[in-house]
Design a protein around this motif. Structure first.
Motif, PDB file in Angstrom:
ATOM      1  N   ASN A  36     -17.027  90.620  39.160  1.00 44.62           N
ATOM      2  CA  ASN A  36     -16.330  91.194  38.013  1.00 44.62           C
ATOM      3  C   ASN A  36     -17.135  92.401  37.533  1.00 44.62           C
ATOM      4  OD1 ASN A  36     -18.478  90.206  36.277  1.00 44.62           O
ATOM      5  ND2 ASN A  36     -17.503  88.191  36.381  1.00 44.62           N
ATOM      6  N   GLU A  37     -16.725  93.002  36.452  1.00 46.98           N
ATOM      7  CA  GLU A  37     -17.370  94.224  35.982  1.00 46.98           C
ATOM      8  C   GLU A  37     -18.767  93.995  35.411  1.00 46.98           C
ATOM      9  OE1 GLU A  37     -14.845  96.470  33.414  1.00 46.98           O
ATOM     10  OE2 GLU A  37     -13.529  97.087  35.047  1.00 46.98           O
ATOM     11  N   ASP A  38     -19.238  92.768  35.396  1.00 49.29           N
ATOM     12  CA  ASP A  38     -20.598  92.474  34.947  1.00 49.29           C
ATOM     13  C   ASP A  38     -21.613  92.602  36.071  1.00 49.29           C
ATOM     14  OD1 ASP A  38     -19.754  91.835  32.315  1.00 49.29           O
ATOM     15  OD2 ASP A  38     -19.188  89.823  32.972  1.00 49.29           O
ATOM     16  N   VAL A  39     -21.135  92.731  37.324  1.00 53.40           N
ATOM     17  CA  VAL A  39     -22.047  92.785  38.466  1.00 53.40           C
ATOM     18  C   VAL A  39     -21.628  93.896  39.428  1.00 53.40           C
ATOM     19  CG1 VAL A  39     -22.609  90.326  38.355  1.00 53.40           C
ATOM     20  CG2 VAL A  39     -20.704  91.097  39.793  1.00 53.40           C
ATOM     21  N   LEU A  40     -22.596  94.391  40.188  1.00 54.72           N
ATOM     22  CA  LEU A  40     -22.280  95.327  41.250  1.00 54.72           C
ATOM     23  C   LEU A  40     -21.476  94.621  42.340  1.00 54.72           C
ATOM     24  CD1 LEU A  40     -25.586  97.315  41.929  1.00 54.72           C
ATOM     25  CD2 LEU A  40     -23.626  98.016  40.553  1.00 54.72           C
ATOM     26  N   ILE A  41     -20.656  95.388  43.029  1.00 55.20           N
ATOM     27  CA  ILE A  41     -19.928  94.862  44.171  1.00 55.20           C
ATOM     28  C   ILE A  41     -20.870  94.841  45.370  1.00 55.20           C
ATOM     29  CG2 ILE A  41     -17.993  95.243  45.737  1.00 55.20           C
ATOM     30  CD1 ILE A  41     -16.651  96.789  43.377  1.00 55.20           C
ATOM     31  N   PRO A  42     -21.112  93.682  45.985  1.00 51.42           N
ATOM     32  CA  PRO A  42     -22.003  93.617  47.158  1.00 51.42           C
ATOM     33  C   PRO A  42     -21.496  94.525  48.277  1.00 51.42           C
ATOM     34  CG  PRO A  42     -21.474  91.405  46.360  1.00 51.42           C
ATOM     35  CD  PRO A  42     -20.545  92.355  45.647  1.00 51.42           C
ATOM     36  N   ARG A  43     -22.433  95.227  48.912  1.00 54.74           N
ATOM     37  CA  ARG A  43     -22.063  96.177  49.951  1.00 54.74           C
ATOM     38  C   ARG A  43     -22.661  95.780  51.294  1.00 54.74           C
ATOM     39  NH1 ARG A  43     -21.744  98.600  45.137  1.00 54.74           N
ATOM     40  NH2 ARG A  43     -20.285 100.346  44.855  1.00 54.74           N
ATOM     41  N   PRO A  44     -21.980  96.138  52.377  1.00 56.06           N
ATOM     42  CA  PRO A  44     -22.431  95.726  53.710  1.00 56.06           C
ATOM     43  C   PRO A  44     -23.861  96.134  54.037  1.00 56.06           C
ATOM     44  CG  PRO A  44     -20.223  96.635  53.830  1.00 56.06           C
ATOM     45  CD  PRO A  44     -20.701  96.894  52.432  1.00 56.06           C
ATOM     46  N   MET A  62      -6.172 104.822  40.627  1.00 61.15           N
ATOM     47  CA  MET A  62      -7.182 105.455  39.775  1.00 61.15           C
ATOM     48  C   MET A  62      -8.584 105.194  40.312  1.00 61.15           C
ATOM     49  SD  MET A  62      -5.365 107.035  37.681  1.00 61.15           S
ATOM     50  CE  MET A  62      -6.728 107.642  36.681  1.00 61.15           C
ATOM     51  N   ASN A  63      -8.645 104.696  41.545  1.00 57.72           N
ATOM     52  CA  ASN A  63      -9.894 104.400  42.261  1.00 57.72           C
ATOM     53  C   ASN A  63     -10.632 103.192  41.693  1.00 57.72           C
ATOM     54  OD1 ASN A  63     -11.247 105.068  44.583  1.00 57.72           O
ATOM     55  ND2 ASN A  63     -12.727 106.396  43.581  1.00 57.72           N
ATOM     56  N   TYR A  64      -9.923 102.366  40.927  1.00 50.13           N
ATOM     57  CA  TYR A  64     -10.507 101.117  40.449  1.00 50.13           C
ATOM     58  C   TYR A  64     -10.747 100.222  41.663  1.00 50.13           C
ATOM     59  CZ  TYR A  64     -11.237  97.204  37.227  1.00 50.13           C
ATOM     60  OH  TYR A  64     -11.771  96.156  36.516  1.00 50.13           O
ATOM     61  N   PRO A  65     -11.955  99.655  41.806  1.00 53.97           N
ATOM     62  CA  PRO A  65     -12.308  98.931  43.034  1.00 53.97           C
ATOM     63  C   PRO A  65     -11.414  97.731  43.328  1.00 53.97           C
ATOM     64  CG  PRO A  65     -14.263  99.426  41.740  1.00 53.97           C
ATOM     65  CD  PRO A  65     -13.081  99.750  40.867  1.00 53.97           C
ATOM     66  N   CYS A  66     -11.058  97.596  44.594  1.00 53.88           N
ATOM     67  CA  CYS A  66     -10.249  96.449  45.023  1.00 53.88           C
ATOM     68  C   CYS A  66     -10.935  95.129  44.683  1.00 53.88           C
ATOM     69  CB  CYS A  66     -10.000  96.517  46.539  1.00 53.88           C
ATOM     70  SG  CYS A  66      -8.439  97.283  46.995  1.00 53.88           S
ATOM     71  N   ALA A  67     -12.246  95.096  44.842  1.00 53.24           N
ATOM     72  CA  ALA A  67     -12.989  93.848  44.601  1.00 53.24           C
ATOM     73  C   ALA A  67     -12.834  93.373  43.165  1.00 53.24           C
ATOM     74  CB  ALA A  67     -14.461  94.037  44.945  1.00 53.24           C
ATOM     75  N   TYR A  68     -12.787  94.312  42.215  1.00 53.43           N
ATOM     76  CA  TYR A  68     -12.593  93.916  40.824  1.00 53.43           C
ATOM     77  C   TYR A  68     -11.148  93.504  40.571  1.00 53.43           C
ATOM     78  CZ  TYR A  68     -17.196  95.811  39.506  1.00 53.43           C
ATOM     79  OH  TYR A  68     -18.545  96.045  39.377  1.00 53.43           O
ATOM     80  N   LEU A  69     -10.222  94.092  41.292  1.00 53.54           N
ATOM     81  CA  LEU A  69      -8.814  93.735  41.122  1.00 53.54           C
ATOM     82  C   LEU A  69      -8.525  92.331  41.642  1.00 53.54           C
ATOM     83  CD1 LEU A  69      -7.156  97.125  42.167  1.00 53.54           C
ATOM     84  CD2 LEU A  69      -7.275  96.149  39.864  1.00 53.54           C
ATOM     85  N   THR A  70      -9.149  91.978  42.754  1.00 49.08           N
ATOM     86  CA  THR A  70      -8.931  90.646  43.331  1.00 49.08           C
ATOM     87  C   THR A  70      -9.962  89.632  42.851  1.00 49.08           C
ATOM     88  OG1 THR A  70     -10.301  91.111  45.276  1.00 49.08           O
ATOM     89  CG2 THR A  70      -7.967  91.696  45.405  1.00 49.08           C
ATOM     90  N   GLY A  71     -11.089  90.149  42.295  1.00 48.68           N
ATOM     91  CA  GLY A  71     -12.149  89.268  41.818  1.00 48.68           C
ATOM     92  C   GLY A  71     -12.990  88.682  42.924  1.00 48.68           C
ATOM     93  N   GLU A  72     -12.965  89.314  44.103  1.00 51.04           N
ATOM     94  CA  GLU A  72     -13.682  88.740  45.240  1.00 51.04           C
ATOM     95  C   GLU A  72     -14.145  89.826  46.203  1.00 51.04           C
ATOM     96  OE1 GLU A  72     -12.557  84.690  46.933  1.00 51.04           O
ATOM     97  OE2 GLU A  72     -11.854  86.023  48.513  1.00 51.04           O
TER      98      GLU A  72
END
Length: 288
Positions: free
Chosen positions: A95-103, A74-84
């Motif tokens: 987690n869903e309280d913060v943006l996922i850091p991007r390269p 469902m395109n849920y981000p891998c980073a949120y699934l693994t928490g890292e």
């Protein structure tokens, strides 16, 4: 079922998802996501999966893996699934309280480190909208003598940032819950850096892409996405030392508008820099 078969099943399920495939069409993307999620389920590195493809996956591990794959479909981000998520070769809890850091945000870190490469003094830096703490922690990990103030208006985001600082044994960052620079007394920063919200609030991309799962307040900023950048530029001048830089990330199509905002706020030597993909990514201006 062994590791090799589990990965095949995971990749097949992803290939059957139109939602996922619209954003992640390549075979490499499907395999990578399957490996990341299976490795997480097994508590093993991806290198283990490659070295031991015939190793058995227990029923509980397989159940966890397939539940994660279904969310990823469902395109849920891998980073949120693994928490890292990795940033600057450091593993950040997210987690869903913060943006996922991007390269591409690492380019801002590189700029600051390069700009002050010949400076051995203790510097005072400010990270506005710190989120997971990625920028502040990356800088603090490289320059132990620097003192960095990390500000965010989200209590939950600051909790995540503090946990990440503790995780990496960072002690030269102070955290503050605040609405940008309102009421801040310190006014002698050697640099201010920020990855603020800069997405247009009504863009359809917010619903189509994986970013729809990320915190909206950390993504959007007004009709044109420039509200936060306007506020930061207007407030920052009086908090910087003479000759010090303000560094702000923005969208690749916002460079001209952001340059005007910097110049209207009184900054000089304003210049836009590109990211690793050669897209306009952040703008720097200096206090005269």
């Amino acid at each position: 079922m062994n590791i090799q078969d589990a990965l095949k099943n995971g990749s097949k399920l992803l290939s059957e998802s139109s939602v996922y495939m619209n954003a992640n069409p390549s075979i490499q993307a499907r395999l990578l996501d399957s490996e990341v999620l299976l490795g997480f389920s097994l508590r093993k590195a991806r290198t283990y999966l490659k070295a031991w493809p015939e190793a058995e996956v227990s029923p509980n591990e397989l159940e966890l893996f397939m539940s994660l794959i279904k969310k990823r479909a469902m395109n849920y981000p891998c980073a949120y699934l693994t928490g890292e998520q990795e940033f600057w070769s450091l593993a950040f809890n997210v987690n869903e309280d913060v943006l996922i850091p991007r390269p591409e945000t690492e380019c801002l870190v590189e700029f600051i480190l390069t700009h002050f490469s010949a400076n051995t003094d203790t510097l005072n830096g400010l990270d506005l909208g710190t989120g997971s703490g990625a920028i502040a922690i990356a800088l603090a990990s490289e320059r132990k003598s620097w003192n960095i103030l990390a500000i965010d208006q989200s209590e939950k985001a600051l909790k995540c940032a503090k946990n990440n600082a503790e995780k990496h044994s960072i002690s030269n960052i102070s955290f503050l819950e605040n609405d940008w620079l309102l009421g801040i007394k310190q006014c002698d920063f050697d640099f201010i850096i920020s990855n603020p919200p800069y997405v247009e609030e009504h863009t359809p991309e917010l619903e189509k892409e994986a970013i729809r799962f990320e915190p909206r307040m950390a993504l959007t900023s007004g009709k044109d996405g420039l509200d936060a950048i306007n506020i930061i530029c207007s407030q920052s001048m009086s908090f910087l030392k003479t000759g010090s830089p303000l560094v702000i990330e923005h969208g690749c199509k916002q460079a001209d508008d952001v340059k005007s905002i910097f110049e209207n706020a009184g900054f000089i030597q304003v210049r836009c820099y590109k990211d690793y993909s050669q897209l306009d990514r952040f703008t720097v201006g200096f206090k005269p």
